[in-house]
Design an enzyme around this catalytic site. Structure first.
Site, PDB file in Angstrom:
ATOM      1  N   GLY A  54       0.766  -1.241   0.000  1.00  0.00           N
ATOM      2  CA  GLY A  54       0.000   0.000   0.000  1.00  0.00           C
ATOM      3  C   GLY A  54       0.797   1.291   0.000  1.00  0.00           C
ATOM      4  O   GLY A  54       0.316   2.316  -0.471  1.00  0.00           O
ATOM      5  N   GLU A 109       3.501   3.849   6.084  1.00  0.00           N
ATOM      6  CA  GLU A 109       2.277   3.066   5.874  1.00  0.00           C
ATOM      7  C   GLU A 109       1.296   3.914   5.070  1.00  0.00           C
ATOM      8  O   GLU A 109       1.310   5.149   5.164  1.00  0.00           O
ATOM      9  CB  GLU A 109       1.735   2.709   7.270  1.00  0.00           C
ATOM     10  CG  GLU A 109       0.355   2.139   7.350  1.00  0.00           C
ATOM     11  CD  GLU A 109       0.255   0.688   6.919  1.00  0.00           C
ATOM     12  OE1 GLU A 109       0.657   0.395   5.778  1.00  0.00           O
ATOM     13  OE2 GLU A 109      -0.259  -0.129   7.698  1.00  0.00           O
ATOM     14  N   ASP A 113      -5.667   2.205  10.385  1.00  0.00           N
ATOM     15  CA  ASP A 113      -7.077   1.965  10.692  1.00  0.00           C
ATOM     16  C   ASP A 113      -7.154   1.617  12.176  1.00  0.00           C
ATOM     17  O   ASP A 113      -7.231   2.494  13.026  1.00  0.00           O
ATOM     18  CB  ASP A 113      -7.579   0.851   9.773  1.00  0.00           C
ATOM     19  CG  ASP A 113      -9.073   0.625   9.884  1.00  0.00           C
ATOM     20  OD1 ASP A 113      -9.684   1.089  10.851  1.00  0.00           O
ATOM     21  OD2 ASP A 113      -9.637  -0.042   8.997  1.00  0.00           O
ATOM     22  N   GLY A 115      -4.618   0.368  13.639  1.00  0.00           N
ATOM     23  CA  GLY A 115      -3.249   0.593  14.076  1.00  0.00           C
ATOM     24  C   GLY A 115      -2.520  -0.681  14.460  1.00  0.00           C
ATOM     25  O   GLY A 115      -1.338  -0.650  14.778  1.00  0.00           O
ATOM     26  N   LEU A 118       0.799  -1.722  12.338  1.00  0.00           N
ATOM     27  CA  LEU A 118       2.002  -0.938  12.642  1.00  0.00           C
ATOM     28  C   LEU A 118       2.547  -1.186  14.035  1.00  0.00           C
ATOM     29  O   LEU A 118       3.758  -1.207  14.230  1.00  0.00           O
ATOM     30  CB  LEU A 118       1.678   0.547  12.506  1.00  0.00           C
ATOM     31  CG  LEU A 118       1.777   1.091  11.100  1.00  0.00           C
ATOM     32  CD1 LEU A 118       1.338   2.537  11.073  1.00  0.00           C
ATOM     33  CD2 LEU A 118       3.212   0.973  10.604  1.00  0.00           C
ATOM     34  N   LYS A 141      -7.176   7.023  10.353  1.00  0.00           N
ATOM     35  CA  LYS A 141      -8.614   7.025  10.658  1.00  0.00           C
ATOM     36  C   LYS A 141      -8.919   7.338  12.121  1.00  0.00           C
ATOM     37  O   LYS A 141     -10.086   7.536  12.478  1.00  0.00           O
ATOM     38  CB  LYS A 141      -9.239   5.678  10.278  1.00  0.00           C
ATOM     39  CG  LYS A 141      -9.385   5.479   8.769  1.00  0.00           C
ATOM     40  CD  LYS A 141     -10.131   4.189   8.449  1.00  0.00           C
ATOM     41  CE  LYS A 141     -10.346   4.040   6.946  1.00  0.00           C
ATOM     42  NZ  LYS A 141     -10.899   2.715   6.591  1.00  0.00           N
TER      43      LYS A 141
HETATM   44  P1  IMP Z   1      -4.798  -1.622  10.699  1.00  0.00           P
HETATM   45  O1  IMP Z   1      -3.834  -2.679  11.147  1.00  0.00           O
HETATM   46  O2  IMP Z   1      -6.210  -1.885  11.166  1.00  0.00           O
HETATM   47  O3  IMP Z   1      -4.348  -0.221  11.032  1.00  0.00           O
HETATM   48  O4  IMP Z   1      -4.922  -1.771   9.118  1.00  0.00           O
HETATM   49  C1  IMP Z   1      -4.039  -1.145   8.266  1.00  0.00           C
HETATM   50  C2  IMP Z   1      -4.082  -1.760   6.894  1.00  0.00           C
HETATM   51  O5  IMP Z   1      -5.420  -2.110   6.521  1.00  0.00           O
HETATM   52  C3  IMP Z   1      -3.600  -0.763   5.858  1.00  0.00           C
HETATM   53  O6  IMP Z   1      -2.227  -0.887   5.626  1.00  0.00           O
HETATM   54  C4  IMP Z   1      -4.410  -1.136   4.642  1.00  0.00           C
HETATM   55  O7  IMP Z   1      -3.754  -2.159   3.908  1.00  0.00           O
HETATM   56  C5  IMP Z   1      -5.688  -1.695   5.200  1.00  0.00           C
HETATM   57  N1  IMP Z   1      -6.759  -0.674   5.230  1.00  0.00           N
HETATM   58  C6  IMP Z   1      -7.308  -0.105   6.310  1.00  0.00           C
HETATM   59  N2  IMP Z   1      -8.260   0.783   5.963  1.00  0.00           N
HETATM   60  C7  IMP Z   1      -8.297   0.774   4.607  1.00  0.00           C
HETATM   61  C8  IMP Z   1      -9.077   1.509   3.623  1.00  0.00           C
HETATM   62  O8  IMP Z   1      -9.943   2.358   3.920  1.00  0.00           O
HETATM   63  N3  IMP Z   1      -8.817   1.224   2.327  1.00  0.00           N
HETATM   64  C9  IMP Z   1      -7.870   0.316   1.934  1.00  0.00           C
HETATM   65  N4  IMP Z   1      -7.120  -0.381   2.819  1.00  0.00           N
HETATM   66  C10 IMP Z   1      -7.340  -0.154   4.139  1.00  0.00           C
END
Ligand code: IMP
Ligand code: MG
Length: 184
Positions: A54, A109, A113, A115, A118, A141
């Site tokens: 991404g 990153e 979302d 988190g 990360l 987010k």
């Molecule tokens: P987290 O671990 O929940 O923070 O998810 C992060 C990962 O989820 C990001 O690197 C994206 O690959 C994916 N992701 C989260 N939200 C979105 C979105 O709105 N569109 C596309 N990918 C997302």
């Protein structure tokens, strides 16, 4: 917010709800972020680590706005579970070949979302004794506010919608859009 594109041959006929961040807005913010990062790392080795896939578009634009010496490498992480909900279990599929000890690491990153991705990655990298670990994300987010590794450089606060483009995908589509759009 801008109106959605009337007709964009890149979209596979999928409906785009609206453009959340257009090309010019992103370009300007990336220049600002580059200046912030340049000022934040006055000395020492800086390794910019992009989280694939991404971050690839953002990282390519961002490193060209960081006006100091640096190295670039990538990480590929895989989280178990479905593709739209982060499970919090992160595994490194590709490990950077660069030596991490003593380096300032800037983890890049696309979007934070929950988190979880990360936070787990930062924990994994910390064991290798880098000088510091900083986290940079184009979009945040702000779902989880109590992160053990806070995101130091944020491009934009993102709406709680599913976003695509500028590296972000839905089922591997739309990564090549030059803007960020909210997918219907
Ligand atoms: P987290 O671990 O929940 O923070 O998810 C992060 C990962 O989820 C990001 O690197 C994206 O690959 C994916 N992701 C989260 N939200 C979105 C979105 O709105 N569109 C596309 N990918 C997302
Ligand atoms: Mg993804």
């Amino acid at each position: 917010m801008s109106a959605p594109p009337v007709s964009d041959p890149r979209l596979l006929g999928r409906e785009v709800l609206r453009i959340a961040f257009d090309e010019a807005t992103i370009r300007q913010r990336v220049v600002e972020m580059g200046a912030e990062i340049t000022a934040a790392y006055p000395e020492g080795d800086l390794l910019v680590l992009g989280l694939l896939k991404g971050s690839f578009v953002f990282l390519a634009d961002l490193v060209r706005q960081i006006h100091r010496p640096l190295h670039v490498d990538f990480l590929v992480a895989s989280s178990y579970g479905t593709d739209t909900v982060s499970s919090g279990n992160v595994r490194l599929v590709y490990d950077p070949e660069t030596e991490l000890a003593g380096q300032h690491i800037l983890l890049v990153e696309d979007i934070v979302d929950s988190g979880r991705t990360l936070q787990k990655l930062a924990d994994t990298l910390r064991v290798r004794n880098p000088a510091s670990i900083g986290i940079c994300a184009l979009l945040h987010k702000h779902i989880a506010e109590h992160l053990s590794h806070p995101v130091r450089f944020v491009g934009f606060d993102a709406p709680h919608e599913f976003l695509v483009g500028y590296g972000l995908d839905h089922a591997e589509n739309f990564r090549h859009l030059p803007y960020v759009a909210s997918l219907k």
